[in-house]
Design an enzyme around this catalytic site. Structure first.
Site, mmCIF file in Angstrom:
data_model
loop_
_atom_site.group_PDB
_atom_site.id
_atom_site.type_symbol
_atom_site.label_atom_id
_atom_site.label_comp_id
_atom_site.label_asym_id
_atom_site.label_seq_id
_atom_site.Cartn_x
_atom_site.Cartn_y
_atom_site.Cartn_z
ATOM 1 N N THR A 114 15.137 -106.632 17.877
ATOM 2 C CA THR A 114 13.788 -107.050 17.478
ATOM 3 C C THR A 114 12.971 -105.812 17.154
ATOM 4 O O THR A 114 12.987 -104.841 17.904
ATOM 5 C CB THR A 114 13.094 -107.846 18.597
ATOM 6 O OG1 THR A 114 13.852 -109.020 18.891
ATOM 7 C CG2 THR A 114 11.680 -108.254 18.185
ATOM 8 N N LEU B 49 11.051 -105.592 24.113
ATOM 9 C CA LEU B 49 11.531 -106.270 22.916
ATOM 10 C C LEU B 49 13.051 -106.177 22.932
ATOM 11 O O LEU B 49 13.612 -105.152 23.326
ATOM 12 C CB LEU B 49 10.993 -105.608 21.641
ATOM 13 C CG LEU B 49 9.485 -105.656 21.393
ATOM 14 C CD1 LEU B 49 9.147 -104.931 20.093
ATOM 15 C CD2 LEU B 49 8.969 -107.080 21.352
ATOM 16 N N ASP B 50 13.722 -107.243 22.494
ATOM 17 C CA ASP B 50 15.178 -107.202 22.405
ATOM 18 C C ASP B 50 15.606 -106.041 21.505
ATOM 19 O O ASP B 50 14.859 -105.605 20.622
ATOM 20 C CB ASP B 50 15.718 -108.511 21.821
ATOM 21 C CG ASP B 50 15.562 -109.684 22.775
ATOM 22 O OD1 ASP B 50 15.377 -109.439 23.984
ATOM 23 O OD2 ASP B 50 15.621 -110.829 22.303
ATOM 24 N N LYS B 51 16.823 -105.575 21.712
ATOM 25 C CA LYS B 51 17.335 -104.416 20.972
ATOM 26 C C LYS B 51 17.158 -104.569 19.464
ATOM 27 O O LYS B 51 16.717 -103.634 18.784
ATOM 28 C CB LYS B 51 18.812 -104.202 21.317
ATOM 29 C CG LYS B 51 19.440 -103.015 20.598
ATOM 30 C CD LYS B 51 20.882 -102.827 21.026
ATOM 31 C CE LYS B 51 21.520 -101.652 20.283
ATOM 32 N NZ LYS B 51 22.912 -101.407 20.710
ATOM 33 N N ARG C 15 14.063 -116.857 20.286
ATOM 34 C CA ARG C 15 15.403 -117.070 19.739
ATOM 35 C C ARG C 15 16.001 -118.376 20.261
ATOM 36 O O ARG C 15 16.593 -119.157 19.507
ATOM 37 C CB ARG C 15 16.291 -115.887 20.101
ATOM 38 C CG ARG C 15 15.829 -114.570 19.490
ATOM 39 C CD ARG C 15 16.508 -113.376 20.151
ATOM 40 N NE ARG C 15 17.955 -113.404 19.944
ATOM 41 C CZ ARG C 15 18.803 -112.624 20.616
ATOM 42 N NH1 ARG C 15 18.343 -111.785 21.539
ATOM 43 N NH2 ARG C 15 20.095 -112.702 20.370
#
Length: 328
Positions: free
Chosen positions: A154, A150-152, A259
């Site tokens: 998110t 997961l993105d930082k 995104r």
């Protein structure tokens, strides 16, 4: 709890660094705290986000800082068994981070503000290290293996394998598209179609570090683009606020896929510093300290057993939604 403070730059601080001026004007905030707020995207000069602590302020500038403050006292923290991450705004690991575990894997509820994997600048600021620092007896850093990321910024559900055999099983499930994930997204504006599919290919943007873009031209000859598909449903449109809550179901797993796809439709995530740069003059452009994306549902079948998990919207999501719901 979101806190904020603002001030007007006087002649005394004309030409000074942002962090120096802010620390002087906001006596309760240290330069270190100001720096962490800047890194988290919560600092502004005249409504424009501050990117660096050394940004220069001028006489008459309006400076603002926003940060999340955890209200648990030090005694309660001990009782609550909480590990606070340094250089973040309110990010912590506690007993509620672990959603489920068995002999093969953990399901965790990753907080926003911490990376899934190591970066070139930091090898230990990751969710695995944070879990190990929180409880090393349960979360052994040598026996935790990523199977997806997961993105930082998110938040939400994430699988961590306990051994390499389990890691391989999950990698196979992801490859065969047998793991279903659903994300909740707070976005600027509302898509024209309330339900649909976004299938723009995605390519790396070589002009910007760690950025991607959607190929919206069907005649594009970009050879590096990868096929990508995201299904979505608008759960709620806050028409008086020009924002919407969208449920996204990615069918492929490209980096930054949701995104990029939402941005390509004209509905980027609130708080997305990378993909909402074309949003100007929106009333709620500064309402979010991170991009508002949360991994809310996860389901799969492993060893002939079905698993389904749900994560409720985190506090910052609920706080922002409450603001929109109160607008008449």
């Amino acid at each position: 709890m979101l806190k904020s403070i603002c001030a007007k730059i006087t002649a005394e601080y004309n030409g000074e660094r942002f962090d120096v001026a802010a620390a002087a004007l906001f006596e309760d905030l240290s330069r270190k705290k100001i720096k962490s707020i800047i890194d988290a995207g919560g600092a502004y000069i005249n409504k424009k986000r501050v990117q660096m602590a050394k940004s220069v302020v001028k006489n008459g500038d309006k400076i603002e800082v926003f940060w999340e403050e955890n209200q648990i006292s030090s005694e309660k923290k001990k009782e609550h068994n909480q590990y606070n991450l340094k250089n973040t705004i309110g990010t912590f690991i506690d007993n509620n981070t672990l959603v489920f575990e068995n002999e093969e894997f953990f399901i965790i509820n990753k907080p926003a503000g911490i990376a899934s994997q190591a970066t070139l600048s930091s090898s230990k600021d990751t969710i695995l290290h944070a879990l190990a620092n929180f409880d090393s007896s349960k979360f052994d850093i040598q026996n935790m293996f990523l199977v997806h990321r997961l993105d930082k910024d998110t938040s939400g559900l994430m699988i961590i394998a306990k051994n390499q055999t389990a890691q391989k099983k999950f990698e196979d499930l992801f490859r065969d598209k047998k793991i279903q994930k659903t994300y909740d997204a707070l976005c600027f504006y509302t898509p024209k179609k309330l339900e649909g599919e976004i299938n723009f290919p995605i390519a790396k943007d070589n002009s910007r570090k760690n950025c991607y873009f959607a190929i919206t031209n069907p005649n594009s000859k970009n050879k590096d683009a990868k096929s990508s598909e995201t299904n979505y449903i608008v759960k709620k449109s806050y028409k008086n606020c020009d924002v919407s809550l969208i449920s996204c179901l990615p069918k492929t797993g490209r980096t930054h896929q949701i995104r990029v796809h939402l941005s390509a439709t004209g509905c980027p995530l609130l708080g997305d510093k990378t993909y909402s740069q074309n949003i100007y003059g929106h009333k709620y452009a500064q309402i979010a300290l991170r991009h508002m994306l949360h991994a809310s549902n996860l389901s799969f079948e492993l060893n002939n057993e079905k698993f389904e998990f749900h994560s409720s919207l985190p506090d910052d999501f609920q706080r922002i939604i409450k603001i929109f719901e109160d607008v008449k």
